[in-house]
Every structure is written in C-alpha cells, then in structure tokens.
Design a protein around this motif. Structure first.
Motif, PDB file in Angstrom:
ATOM      1  N   TYR A   8     -81.344  33.829 -12.389  1.00 42.28           N
ATOM      2  CA  TYR A   8     -82.198  33.839 -13.570  1.00 42.28           C
ATOM      3  C   TYR A   8     -82.357  35.263 -14.099  1.00 42.28           C
ATOM      4  CZ  TYR A   8     -83.414  29.257 -11.738  1.00 42.28           C
ATOM      5  OH  TYR A   8     -83.354  27.979 -11.259  1.00 42.28           O
ATOM      6  N   PRO A   9     -82.567  35.423 -15.398  1.00 45.42           N
ATOM      7  CA  PRO A   9     -82.890  36.751 -15.919  1.00 45.42           C
ATOM      8  C   PRO A   9     -84.221  37.220 -15.339  1.00 45.42           C
ATOM      9  CG  PRO A   9     -83.230  35.084 -17.607  1.00 45.42           C
ATOM     10  CD  PRO A   9     -82.548  34.399 -16.463  1.00 45.42           C
ATOM     11  N   LEU A  10     -84.289  38.508 -15.053  1.00 43.16           N
ATOM     12  CA  LEU A  10     -85.468  39.079 -14.419  1.00 43.16           C
ATOM     13  C   LEU A  10     -86.132  40.086 -15.347  1.00 43.16           C
ATOM     14  CD1 LEU A  10     -83.988  39.668 -10.849  1.00 43.16           C
ATOM     15  CD2 LEU A  10     -85.352  37.718 -11.627  1.00 43.16           C
ATOM     16  N   ARG A  11     -87.404  40.326 -15.090  1.00 44.37           N
ATOM     17  CA  ARG A  11     -88.164  41.303 -15.857  1.00 44.37           C
ATOM     18  C   ARG A  11     -89.156  41.986 -14.916  1.00 44.37           C
ATOM     19  NH1 ARG A  11     -92.044  40.154 -20.067  1.00 44.37           N
ATOM     20  NH2 ARG A  11     -93.018  41.952 -19.070  1.00 44.37           N
ATOM     21  N   PRO A  12     -89.714  43.121 -15.317  1.00 45.66           N
ATOM     22  CA  PRO A  12     -90.763  43.736 -14.501  1.00 45.66           C
ATOM     23  C   PRO A  12     -91.945  42.783 -14.379  1.00 45.66           C
ATOM     24  CG  PRO A  12     -89.953  45.284 -16.128  1.00 45.66           C
ATOM     25  CD  PRO A  12     -89.357  43.957 -16.481  1.00 45.66           C
ATOM     26  N   PRO A  13     -92.743  42.939 -13.325  1.00 47.55           N
ATOM     27  CA  PRO A  13     -93.859  42.008 -13.122  1.00 47.55           C
ATOM     28  C   PRO A  13     -94.879  42.092 -14.248  1.00 47.55           C
ATOM     29  CG  PRO A  13     -94.020  43.877 -11.633  1.00 47.55           C
ATOM     30  CD  PRO A  13     -92.668  43.957 -12.273  1.00 47.55           C
ATOM     31  N   ARG A  14     -95.592  41.004 -14.421  1.00 44.82           N
ATOM     32  CA  ARG A  14     -96.638  40.948 -15.437  1.00 44.82           C
ATOM     33  C   ARG A  14     -97.823  41.839 -15.062  1.00 44.82           C
ATOM     34  NH1 ARG A  14     -95.498  38.727 -20.472  1.00 44.82           N
ATOM     35  NH2 ARG A  14     -94.072  36.997 -20.202  1.00 44.82           N
ATOM     36  N   SER A  15     -98.091  41.950 -13.767  1.00 42.65           N
ATOM     37  CA  SER A  15     -99.189  42.787 -13.293  1.00 42.65           C
ATOM     38  C   SER A  15     -98.898  43.179 -11.855  1.00 42.65           C
ATOM     39  CB  SER A  15    -100.528  42.047 -13.394  1.00 42.65           C
ATOM     40  OG  SER A  15    -100.472  40.828 -12.668  1.00 42.65           O
ATOM     41  N   THR A  16     -99.568  44.201 -11.376  1.00 44.73           N
ATOM     42  CA  THR A  16     -99.411  44.611  -9.987  1.00 44.73           C
ATOM     43  C   THR A  16    -100.425  43.874  -9.123  1.00 44.73           C
ATOM     44  OG1 THR A  16    -100.999  46.430 -10.146  1.00 44.73           O
ATOM     45  CG2 THR A  16     -98.695  46.900 -10.750  1.00 44.73           C
ATOM     46  N   PRO A  17    -100.121  43.677  -7.845  1.00 39.30           N
ATOM     47  CA  PRO A  17    -101.123  43.052  -6.981  1.00 39.30           C
ATOM     48  C   PRO A  17    -102.447  43.818  -6.951  1.00 39.30           C
ATOM     49  CG  PRO A  17     -98.980  43.039  -5.932  1.00 39.30           C
ATOM     50  CD  PRO A  17     -98.843  43.874  -7.165  1.00 39.30           C
ATOM     51  N   GLU A  18    -102.354  45.159  -6.946  1.00 42.30           N
ATOM     52  CA  GLU A  18    -103.577  45.954  -6.877  1.00 42.30           C
ATOM     53  C   GLU A  18    -104.465  45.734  -8.100  1.00 42.30           C
ATOM     54  OE1 GLU A  18    -100.553  47.020  -6.331  1.00 42.30           O
ATOM     55  OE2 GLU A  18    -100.529  47.831  -4.291  1.00 42.30           O
ATOM     56  N   SER A  19    -103.831  45.528  -9.270  1.00 39.70           N
ATOM     57  CA  SER A  19    -104.629  45.314 -10.477  1.00 39.70           C
ATOM     58  C   SER A  19    -105.360  43.984 -10.443  1.00 39.70           C
ATOM     59  CB  SER A  19    -103.741  45.388 -11.718  1.00 39.70           C
ATOM     60  OG  SER A  19    -102.890  44.250 -11.814  1.00 39.70           O
ATOM     61  N   ARG A  20    -104.977  43.119  -9.506  1.00 43.43           N
ATOM     62  CA  ARG A  20    -105.611  41.800  -9.401  1.00 43.43           C
ATOM     63  C   ARG A  20    -106.177  41.572  -8.006  1.00 43.43           C
ATOM     64  NH1 ARG A  20    -101.279  37.880 -12.214  1.00 43.43           N
ATOM     65  NH2 ARG A  20    -102.647  36.319 -11.264  1.00 43.43           N
ATOM     66  N   LYS A  21    -106.745  42.623  -7.453  1.00 46.32           N
ATOM     67  CA  LYS A  21    -107.520  42.565  -6.207  1.00 46.32           C
ATOM     68  C   LYS A  21    -106.660  42.369  -4.970  1.00 46.32           C
ATOM     69  CE  LYS A  21    -111.576  40.594  -8.530  1.00 46.32           C
ATOM     70  NZ  LYS A  21    -112.575  39.477  -8.522  1.00 46.32           N
ATOM     71  N   GLY A  22    -105.352  42.603  -5.085  1.00 49.35           N
ATOM     72  CA  GLY A  22    -104.498  42.503  -3.914  1.00 49.35           C
ATOM     73  C   GLY A  22    -104.623  43.734  -3.021  1.00 49.35           C
ATOM     74  N   VAL A  23    -104.406  43.535  -1.734  1.00 47.63           N
ATOM     75  CA  VAL A  23    -104.429  44.615  -0.743  1.00 47.63           C
ATOM     76  C   VAL A  23    -103.106  44.579   0.004  1.00 47.63           C
ATOM     77  CG1 VAL A  23    -105.576  45.536   1.303  1.00 47.63           C
ATOM     78  CG2 VAL A  23    -106.933  44.452  -0.496  1.00 47.63           C
ATOM     79  N   PRO A  24    -102.409  45.703   0.143  1.00 45.45           N
ATOM     80  CA  PRO A  24    -101.127  45.698   0.861  1.00 45.45           C
ATOM     81  C   PRO A  24    -101.247  45.039   2.225  1.00 45.45           C
ATOM     82  CG  PRO A  24    -101.474  47.807  -0.210  1.00 45.45           C
ATOM     83  CD  PRO A  24    -102.750  47.041  -0.376  1.00 45.45           C
ATOM     84  N   PRO A  25    -100.175  44.391   2.689  1.00 46.03           N
ATOM     85  CA  PRO A  25    -100.232  43.646   3.952  1.00 46.03           C
ATOM     86  C   PRO A  25    -100.717  44.502   5.120  1.00 46.03           C
ATOM     87  CG  PRO A  25     -98.208  43.158   2.780  1.00 46.03           C
ATOM     88  CD  PRO A  25     -98.861  44.268   2.033  1.00 46.03           C
ATOM     89  N   GLN A  26    -101.600  43.906   5.895  1.00 53.57           N
ATOM     90  CA  GLN A  26    -102.121  44.516   7.118  1.00 53.57           C
ATOM     91  C   GLN A  26    -102.155  43.423   8.194  1.00 53.57           C
ATOM     92  OE1 GLN A  26    -105.976  46.226   6.207  1.00 53.57           O
ATOM     93  NE2 GLN A  26    -105.230  47.146   4.314  1.00 53.57           N
ATOM     94  N   PRO A  27    -101.000  43.131   8.804  1.00 53.22           N
ATOM     95  CA  PRO A  27    -100.968  42.041   9.791  1.00 53.22           C
ATOM     96  C   PRO A  27    -102.031  42.241  10.869  1.00 53.22           C
ATOM     97  CG  PRO A  27     -98.765  42.782   9.269  1.00 53.22           C
ATOM     98  CD  PRO A  27     -99.690  43.762   8.625  1.00 53.22           C
TER      99      PRO A  27
END
Length: 555
Positions: A8-27
């Motif tokens: 499929y054609p790809l594009r940059p993401p619509r938003s970053t995880p951090e901008s939507r309350k995401g936290v980098p993985p911390q197993p």
C-alpha cells in the motif's frame, strides 16, 4: 509511495504517540486486584512486524482462555466512553479505569478466569509496522498473535476475540484465516466491506466519519497506510477495495454476533451480512434497536458474552446451546420493543410486499397507479423549490417490518448527467408524532432506515445480489438515460420496527443527507457535489416506482 514492506502507499503518521498520551514501551509486570498485568509485551509476527500488548491474567498462574482485543486506539489509554460521548448511554459503573476504547474490562474478565490480551496493531503507537488497516497483511499479523496467545504457558489453548467496531471488523478478517487456536469470536457491530459500508454509500463518497477515522488510527512512530490517497485514487470497487472486504464464507469458528438497527451507515449492514454469510455451523445473532457501546457494556449483555465464551473456551455446559439462532428486537418506540426468535437471517417467514409511490397524491399504495405522474425537488435545496418528496402509507392493522427493504425508483435530472439520491424511512404514530429511534451510537432522533445511491453506480453485481438485497457492482460510471427516466434499485438498510394500526410509514426522498447534526459531531455525512438543478421522480404506468418491504407474519 509504497515500500517493499507494504503493498500500500505509505505516508508519515497522522500524529505521534507522545502527542496522544503515549509512553514509550517499558516492559514490566504489575499486580492489581488479584491480576498479573504484563505491560508492553512485544510479539513479532512472521512478516517481521510487531504487536505491542498488555496482558491481564489471574494471579494464580493457572492456564485460562485468552480473549484478544485488537485495536488501533491505544492499549495505554483507558477510555471512559460515557465522558467522551455523553449521549452514548454508557454508564461509568459499567466499566473500570482499565477499560480501553471499545474493548473488554479486565476487572470483569480476569476474576472470571480469563486472560485479556489488549493489543496495539502493527505500525500503530510503538508497534513496528508499517501500519495497514483491515488488510490481508494485518489479518496475517493478527493470526500470529492468536497463535502466540494460544501457546503461552498461562493459556489453555482456546482463544476468543472480542470488542466493538474496528475490534469487530478485524475479527472478520482474522477468523477467515482460521488460526488453529481460535475457538470462538464475538463480533459486536463491525463492518465487513469497507467500500460499500463505510467509504462509499451507494457509490456516494462519505465525507465525515471516513476522513475522521484515519486520524484516530494514525498515531505511529513510522509510516502508515495512506488511506486518503487510496480513497481518492480508487473511486470504484477494484482489487484495492476487495483487499478491504472480509472473506466471510471462509469463517467456520463458533460466533456470537451482535448487531443493531441503529448504526446505519457504519455497522448495521456489515454485521448482519457477516452473520448471514459466515459458514460457522454454531452461530447466533442478537439484534437490538439501541446504542451499541451502551449495549456492549450493559451487565446483562456482558453476562451473555461470558456464557458464550464459557461454553466454547472452557467447555462449560450452559444455556448457550438452547439460545435461538436469531433473537431480534422489533421496535415500537425509543428504547421500547419486543424480541422475536427465528431460525435464520433474514427471518425465514417474512413476506416481501410492495408499496407503490403515487406522485399525484404523495401516498404509498398497495396497487400500482395506472396513471403516470411526476414530482420534483431541488437536488441541493432551493428556497424557491421543494427540498424533498414525502410519501406516506397508513397501516390498517399491526405490521412488523423486519429485514432488508429496497426501493425501485424512476428518476431524472434535466440539468445533470448524474445524481445522488437519499432515502429515509420513518414511523409516524397515530397521533401524528414522528417516532424517534437511537442513531449512530449517540443521537436520539434517528430514522427507521436509510438508503443511498449515486445514479451512475446503479449497475448491480448479479453474483452478489439476492432477491432481498441489491448489491451494486461499483465497477464503472453510467450516465443517466438520455431518452427517459433512469431506473434505480436502491438498498435500504435492514431494520426492525412495529407499526400499530393507525401508524404510518413515511418515505422521504431528497438530494442530500436525511439527518443533519452540527459539526464536529461525527456521523455518516455525504457532502455531495454532483447534484444540479431539479430532480424528478416518475411514478405510475410504465414508470412504476415502489418499495419492497419485509413483512413479518402477525402470528
């Protein structure tokens, strides 16, 4: 542009995880309320993409059945639907603070002896992609997660699937791949044909929900599928859109399918088609006339889900085998109705009856008018011309309309070579009130049923169409007939409504959406740009226009 990793054609993401309350993985492993919670578990699929999952399971470590919720909305983000959508009917006490958007509640399921795997799909949030949506590639990744969950030491080897909307649409896709450890699915309102049920209703581009949902799915650290470009570049049903439609006939796993009459333009059609077409020998359908999120979390309905999974994932003998194959609500008013039982869908005993439009009188009549007549409205509204046509039929005896309706209309547009036509069915009670029904999960003044068509898309797919369901081919554009009215056969989405003696069925025909709500409220909108000038409906004689309605016997 596409990449070697994605067709499929790809594009940059619509938003970053951090901008939507995401936290980098911390197993890590946590405990709470007799639960072990494993955070940010990474599962690598055969294609090299990854799933990020939170796993909730009983503290005693005994093998239990896993339930998977496969979501693009973020496993990290508990979503109080009742706060996000105050009119949704979801009560705060029906979910805990661990409940993610449209997914199951760990606080209910883990103490009952289940593990929950709440998964971020590949390419979304911090899972490695690229992301694609409702694609064969995503289904293969989901297949691999099912097999992973079925072979963990804490698993009893019988996996179930749960969740609403996307979490259901993805169930159709993965179930068609028949993972060996998949033992039961609970599709709860989800489309199965992205083109026909979401992106292009009757061939008309959907301009509200579909563009909005790209934003909701698009949080990522890497490239995502460019749905905007694809939708623009693929106006007809081609191989691209076929890749977004589920192979329902390939599904054989036991299924408890829940649909509603109220999610027209999003989930109603696809859920009912899912039940009708899957090959599962053990399948049940429950159809209600209420709000989808509220019904998913309603305690008595959670108990039905649990009974189903107890039976197929734990081997518990219970009431499930005695459930009627189909249980459908026949509505009388807002949140009022009677549930009726049946052996199959569509209901096997319905009789399809015609009501004919008479443009001379504005009525729906049982016999086709002998005399031809026309009625005119303006395609996009005009202060000096009628905005819509209204036809009405009064019932002399109690009548249940349950199932698929359709309309055959003869239309013309003197100043255009194409036209968009919108239909709405409504119930008027004997006192003259238009009876309101829930609509699109958060509105309370909805119709009985809706239908749409772009005239240039009127060609039927003869292989997919049935006597009760006209399926448009969407392979090419056909201009309006130059030498007379054009015959349009229009699917009207399934519904279930009771009309008492003295009540009326009202048909509305116009050139724009039947319902209007202020922005930014999201629902099915079609900001059409092809209607020009007057639109004419022809009735009677050689141009008989009529409705076909599924009438359930009064007995």
């Amino acid at each position: 542009m596409s990449s070697p990793e994605s067709p499929y054609p790809l594009r940059p993401p619509r938003s970053t995880p951090e901008s939507r309350k995401g936290v980098p993985p911390q197993p890590r492993t946590e405990t709470r309320d007799d639960m072990i919670i494993e955070r940010d578990v990474e599962v690598t699929t055969r294609a090299g993409r990854t799933v990020q999952a939170d796993v909730y399971r009983p503290l005693d470590g005994q093998p239990v059945p896993p339930l998977i919720a496969w979501s693009p909305y973020g496993k990290h983000d508990p979503a109080p639907i009742g706060q996000i959508y105050p009119a949704s009917g979801v009560k705060p006490e029906h979910m805990s603070d661990l409940t993610t958007f449209e997914g199951p509640d760990p606080v209910y399921w883990v103490p009952r002896g289940y593990a929950l795997v709440i998964a971020d799909i590949p390419g979304t949030w911090y899972a490695k992609g690229p992301a694609s949506y409702l694609s064969p590639e995503e289904a293969a990744d989901y297949h691999d997660l099912v097999e992973w969950a079925g072979t963990q030491e804490w698993s009893n080897g019988k996996v179930g699937l749960t969740g609403v909307s996307y979490l259901t649409s993805s169930q159709w896709r993965v179930a068609a791949t028949n993972p060996p450890h998949l033992a039961a699915i609970n599709p709860w309102e989800g489309w199965s044909d992205t083109y026909r049920e979401v992106a292009r209703h009757g061939g008309i581009p959907e301009t509200s929900f579909w563009p909005y949902i790209w934003e909701r799915w698009g949080a990522s650290t890497g490239p995502i599928e460019d749905l905007e470009a694809e939708t623009r570049e693929h106006p007809f049903f081609d191989e691209f859109w076929a890749s977004k439609a589920a192979d329902l006939e390939a599904i054989t796993v036991p299924a408890f399918v829940v649909a509603s009459w109220t999610d027209q333009g999003l989930h109603t059609r696809g859920t009912l088609e899912g039940f009708r077409r899957i090959s599962s020998s053990q399948k049940w359908l429950y159809v209600h006339g209420r709000k989808k999120w509220a019904e998913y979390y309603l305690p008595e309905n959670v108990e039905k889900q649990a009974a189903f999974f107890d039976h197929f994932l734990k081997g518990i003998e219970n009431e499930v085998e005695s459930w009627p194959p189909v249980l459908a609500e026949v509505r009388t008013d807002y949140y009022e109705g009677e549930f009726v039982e049946a052996e199959s869908w569509p209901l096997p005993d319905v009789e399809y009856r015609e009501l004919h439009l008479d443009a001379a009188t504005g009525t729906l009549v049982t016999d086709a008018p002998a005399d031809e007549a026309t009625a005119t409205y303006h395609g996009l509204g005009d202060p000096f011309a009628p905005e819509r046509l209204v036809f009405e039929h009064r019932f002399d005896e109690e009548t249940d309309i349950v199932g698929h309706s359709r309309a055959v209309l003869h239309m013309s547009a003197p100043k255009a070579d194409d036209m968009d036509v919108f239909l709405g069915l409504f119930k008027r009670d004997a006192g003259g009130r238009i009876v309101p029904f829930p609509y699109f999960a958060q509105f309370e003044d909805g119709p009985v049923a809706l239908g749409w068509i772009r005239a240039s898309h009127r060609e039927l797919d003869e292989e997919k169409s049935t006597p009760f369901l006209p399926v448009l081919a969407h392979r090419r554009a056909l201009p309006l007939e130059a030498d007379g009215p054009t015959r349009l056969e229009i699917e009207i989405l399934p519904s279930g409504t009771r009309f008492a003696a003295g009540d009326s069925l009202v048909l509305v025909i116009q050139g724009y959406d039947i319902k209007h709500y202020r922005k930014p409220l999201v629902y099915s909108r079609h900001e059409t740009d092809i209607n020009t000038g007057p639109q004419l409906l022809h009735t009677g004689g050689a141009h008989d226009s009529y409705l076909v309605l599924p009438i359930r016997p009064r007995s």
